[in-house]
Design a protein around this motif. Structure first.
Motif, PDB file in Angstrom:
ATOM      1  N   GLY A  80       5.511  -4.140   6.450  1.00 19.59           N
ATOM      2  CA  GLY A  80       6.655  -3.349   6.880  1.00 19.59           C
ATOM      3  C   GLY A  80       6.913  -2.308   5.813  1.00 19.59           C
ATOM      4  O   GLY A  80       6.519  -2.482   4.661  1.00 19.59           O
ATOM      5  N   LEU A  81       7.549  -1.223   6.186  1.00 24.93           N
ATOM      6  CA  LEU A  81       7.758  -0.130   5.246  1.00 24.93           C
ATOM      7  C   LEU A  81       8.949  -0.399   4.335  1.00 24.93           C
ATOM      8  O   LEU A  81       9.976  -0.907   4.771  1.00 24.93           O
ATOM      9  N   ILE A  82       8.779  -0.043   3.057  1.00 22.15           N
ATOM     10  CA  ILE A  82       9.835  -0.191   2.051  1.00 22.15           C
ATOM     11  C   ILE A  82       9.941   1.130   1.304  1.00 22.15           C
ATOM     12  O   ILE A  82       8.944   1.663   0.814  1.00 22.15           O
ATOM     13  N   ASN A  83      11.169   1.655   1.215  1.00 22.11           N
ATOM     14  CA  ASN A  83      11.436   2.862   0.432  1.00 22.11           C
ATOM     15  C   ASN A  83      11.677   2.470  -1.014  1.00 22.11           C
ATOM     16  O   ASN A  83      12.444   1.545  -1.296  1.00 22.11           O
ATOM     17  N   LEU A  84      11.034   3.201  -1.930  1.00 20.60           N
ATOM     18  CA  LEU A  84      11.139   2.923  -3.357  1.00 20.60           C
ATOM     19  C   LEU A  84      11.782   4.089  -4.092  1.00 20.60           C
ATOM     20  O   LEU A  84      11.546   5.249  -3.749  1.00 20.60           O
ATOM     21  N   HIS A  85      12.557   3.768  -5.126  1.00 17.41           N
ATOM     22  CA  HIS A  85      13.065   4.750  -6.080  1.00 17.41           C
ATOM     23  C   HIS A  85      12.274   4.522  -7.368  1.00 17.41           C
ATOM     24  O   HIS A  85      12.402   3.475  -8.002  1.00 17.41           O
ATOM     25  N   LEU A  86      11.448   5.485  -7.735  1.00 15.77           N
ATOM     26  CA  LEU A  86      10.533   5.341  -8.862  1.00 15.77           C
ATOM     27  C   LEU A  86      11.183   5.758 -10.173  1.00 15.77           C
ATOM     28  O   LEU A  86      12.168   6.480 -10.196  1.00 15.77           O
ATOM     29  N   THR A  87      10.563   5.319 -11.268  1.00 13.80           N
ATOM     30  CA  THR A  87      10.921   5.807 -12.595  1.00 13.80           C
ATOM     31  C   THR A  87       9.987   6.971 -12.929  1.00 13.80           C
ATOM     32  O   THR A  87       8.970   7.172 -12.256  1.00 13.80           O
ATOM     33  N   ARG A  88      10.295   7.701 -13.973  1.00 15.86           N
ATOM     34  CA  ARG A  88       9.417   8.803 -14.379  1.00 15.86           C
ATOM     35  C   ARG A  88       8.062   8.292 -14.854  1.00 15.86           C
ATOM     36  O   ARG A  88       7.085   9.030 -14.872  1.00 15.86           O
TER      37      ARG A  88
ATOM     38  N   LYS B  44       0.855  -1.193   0.000  1.00 16.28           N
ATOM     39  CA  LYS B  44       0.000   0.000   0.000  1.00 16.28           C
ATOM     40  C   LYS B  44       0.885   1.235   0.000  1.00 16.28           C
ATOM     41  O   LYS B  44       1.786   1.374   0.835  1.00 16.28           O
ATOM     42  N   VAL B  45       0.628   2.143  -0.926  1.00 20.13           N
ATOM     43  CA  VAL B  45       1.408   3.380  -1.021  1.00 20.13           C
ATOM     44  C   VAL B  45       1.042   4.271   0.167  1.00 20.13           C
ATOM     45  O   VAL B  45      -0.115   4.619   0.364  1.00 20.13           O
ATOM     46  N   THR B  46       2.059   4.629   0.975  1.00 20.22           N
ATOM     47  CA  THR B  46       1.809   5.474   2.141  1.00 20.22           C
ATOM     48  C   THR B  46       2.372   6.874   1.981  1.00 20.22           C
ATOM     49  O   THR B  46       1.950   7.789   2.679  1.00 20.22           O
ATOM     50  N   LYS B  47       3.352   7.050   1.065  1.00 14.48           N
ATOM     51  CA  LYS B  47       3.960   8.367   0.892  1.00 14.48           C
ATOM     52  C   LYS B  47       4.551   8.470  -0.507  1.00 14.48           C
ATOM     53  O   LYS B  47       5.149   7.530  -1.009  1.00 14.48           O
ATOM     54  N   LEU B  48       4.374   9.644  -1.120  1.00 12.99           N
ATOM     55  CA  LEU B  48       4.988   9.968  -2.412  1.00 12.99           C
ATOM     56  C   LEU B  48       5.731  11.281  -2.272  1.00 12.99           C
ATOM     57  O   LEU B  48       5.184  12.239  -1.706  1.00 12.99           O
ATOM     58  N   GLN B  49       6.963  11.321  -2.783  1.00 16.14           N
ATOM     59  CA  GLN B  49       7.722  12.567  -2.785  1.00 16.14           C
ATOM     60  C   GLN B  49       8.709  12.523  -3.943  1.00 16.14           C
ATOM     61  O   GLN B  49       9.635  11.706  -3.940  1.00 16.14           O
ATOM     62  N   ASP B  50       8.481  13.389  -4.927  1.00 12.18           N
ATOM     63  CA  ASP B  50       9.324  13.454  -6.115  1.00 12.18           C
ATOM     64  C   ASP B  50       9.393  12.064  -6.769  1.00 12.18           C
ATOM     65  O   ASP B  50       8.364  11.519  -7.116  1.00 12.18           O
ATOM     66  N   GLU B  51      10.585  11.526  -6.923  1.00 12.89           N
ATOM     67  CA  GLU B  51      10.733  10.203  -7.544  1.00 12.89           C
ATOM     68  C   GLU B  51      10.990   9.115  -6.503  1.00 12.89           C
ATOM     69  O   GLU B  51      11.660   8.119  -6.767  1.00 12.89           O
ATOM     70  N   ASN B  52      10.412   9.313  -5.316  1.00 10.51           N
ATOM     71  CA  ASN B  52      10.518   8.337  -4.234  1.00 10.51           C
ATOM     72  C   ASN B  52       9.132   8.064  -3.676  1.00 10.51           C
ATOM     73  O   ASN B  52       8.234   8.886  -3.767  1.00 10.51           O
ATOM     74  N   ALA B  53       9.001   6.883  -3.080  1.00  6.88           N
ATOM     75  CA  ALA B  53       7.743   6.520  -2.434  1.00  6.88           C
ATOM     76  C   ALA B  53       8.049   5.585  -1.280  1.00  6.88           C
ATOM     77  O   ALA B  53       9.129   5.001  -1.202  1.00  6.88           O
ATOM     78  N   VAL B  54       7.074   5.456  -0.395  1.00  3.41           N
ATOM     79  CA  VAL B  54       7.135   4.475   0.682  1.00  3.41           C
ATOM     80  C   VAL B  54       5.878   3.633   0.566  1.00  3.41           C
ATOM     81  O   VAL B  54       4.783   4.162   0.382  1.00  3.41           O
ATOM     82  N   ILE B  55       6.061   2.308   0.648  1.00  2.00           N
ATOM     83  CA  ILE B  55       4.909   1.409   0.662  1.00  2.00           C
ATOM     84  C   ILE B  55       4.955   0.575   1.935  1.00  2.00           C
ATOM     85  O   ILE B  55       6.019   0.378   2.529  1.00  2.00           O
ATOM     86  N   ASP B  56       3.785   0.097   2.326  1.00  2.00           N
ATOM     87  CA  ASP B  56       3.684  -0.840   3.443  1.00  2.00           C
ATOM     88  C   ASP B  56       3.397  -2.210   2.858  1.00  2.00           C
ATOM     89  O   ASP B  56       2.342  -2.445   2.285  1.00  2.00           O
ATOM     90  N   ALA B  57       4.379  -3.082   2.963  1.00  2.00           N
ATOM     91  CA  ALA B  57       4.251  -4.468   2.509  1.00  2.00           C
ATOM     92  C   ALA B  57       4.669  -5.340   3.688  1.00  2.00           C
ATOM     93  O   ALA B  57       5.780  -5.864   3.736  1.00  2.00           O
TER      94      ALA B  57
ATOM     95  N   ASN C 168      21.119  -1.093   0.455  1.00  2.00           N
ATOM     96  CA  ASN C 168      20.569  -0.363   1.608  1.00  2.00           C
ATOM     97  C   ASN C 168      19.130  -0.777   1.914  1.00  2.00           C
ATOM     98  O   ASN C 168      18.448  -0.134   2.713  1.00  2.00           O
ATOM     99  N   LEU C 169      18.654  -1.841   1.276  1.00  2.00           N
ATOM    100  CA  LEU C 169      17.321  -2.432   1.441  1.00  2.00           C
ATOM    101  C   LEU C 169      16.197  -1.562   0.891  1.00  2.00           C
ATOM    102  O   LEU C 169      15.022  -1.781   1.189  1.00  2.00           O
ATOM    103  N   GLU C 170      16.531  -0.582   0.074  1.00  2.00           N
ATOM    104  CA  GLU C 170      15.525   0.140  -0.688  1.00  2.00           C
ATOM    105  C   GLU C 170      15.342  -0.602  -2.007  1.00  2.00           C
ATOM    106  O   GLU C 170      16.147  -1.469  -2.345  1.00  2.00           O
ATOM    107  N   VAL C 171      14.286  -0.282  -2.722  1.00  2.00           N
ATOM    108  CA  VAL C 171      13.986  -0.987  -3.961  1.00  2.00           C
ATOM    109  C   VAL C 171      13.942   0.006  -5.119  1.00  2.00           C
ATOM    110  O   VAL C 171      13.233   1.015  -5.055  1.00  2.00           O
ATOM    111  N   LYS C 172      14.718  -0.294  -6.155  1.00  2.00           N
ATOM    112  CA  LYS C 172      14.682   0.483  -7.394  1.00  2.00           C
ATOM    113  C   LYS C 172      13.602  -0.131  -8.270  1.00  2.00           C
ATOM    114  O   LYS C 172      13.715  -1.272  -8.718  1.00  2.00           O
ATOM    115  N   VAL C 173      12.530   0.603  -8.513  1.00  2.00           N
ATOM    116  CA  VAL C 173      11.391   0.092  -9.268  1.00  2.00           C
ATOM    117  C   VAL C 173      11.747   0.009 -10.750  1.00  2.00           C
ATOM    118  O   VAL C 173      12.248   0.965 -11.337  1.00  2.00           O
TER     119      VAL C 173
END
Length: 105
Positions: A41-49, A26-39, A68-73
């Motif tokens: 537990g929280l996971i930081n994402l690096h989004l594409t355009r 579940k998307v919990t936060k969006l900021q620029d080309e980053n997001a946080v989801i709850d799966a 660093n346990l973040e995910v590049k989408v």
């Protein structure tokens, strides 16, 4: 198997560093080309355009787990607000309980 994308949630991130995975959360936060989801537990994402996510909606994504346990989408799909995350977690559990059916460990 080639092009394996095992389904994981936050609890499996450490086991899949530098691997391509599939996550539902579940998307919990969006900021620029980053997001946080709850799966689970929280996971930081690096989004594409090209990623189009909405806070509060579910997302299914394929991405690479970074050291660093973040995910590049790599690609993502907004799956709307009505997601049964218990089912998503059950699929993750089955994937790892019977991993020989789903991916090479």
């Amino acid at each position: 198997m080639s092009d394996q994308t095992p389904r994981i949630n936050a609890s499996y991130l450490e086991k899949f560093v530098n691997h391509t995975v599939r996550i539902v959360g579940k998307v919990t936060k969006l900021q620029d080309e980053n997001a946080v989801i709850d799966a689970s537990g929280l996971i930081n994402l690096h989004l594409t355009r090209d990623d189009r996510l909405t806070v509060g909606n579910g997302v299914e994504l394929v991405g690479k787990v970074l050291p660093n346990l973040e995910v590049k989408v790599l690609t993502s799909w907004d799956i709307g607000p009505d997601v049964d995350y218990n089912v998503a977690d059950a699929v993750v559990d089955a994937t790892h309980r019977y991993k020989q059916l789903f991916y090479d460990s």
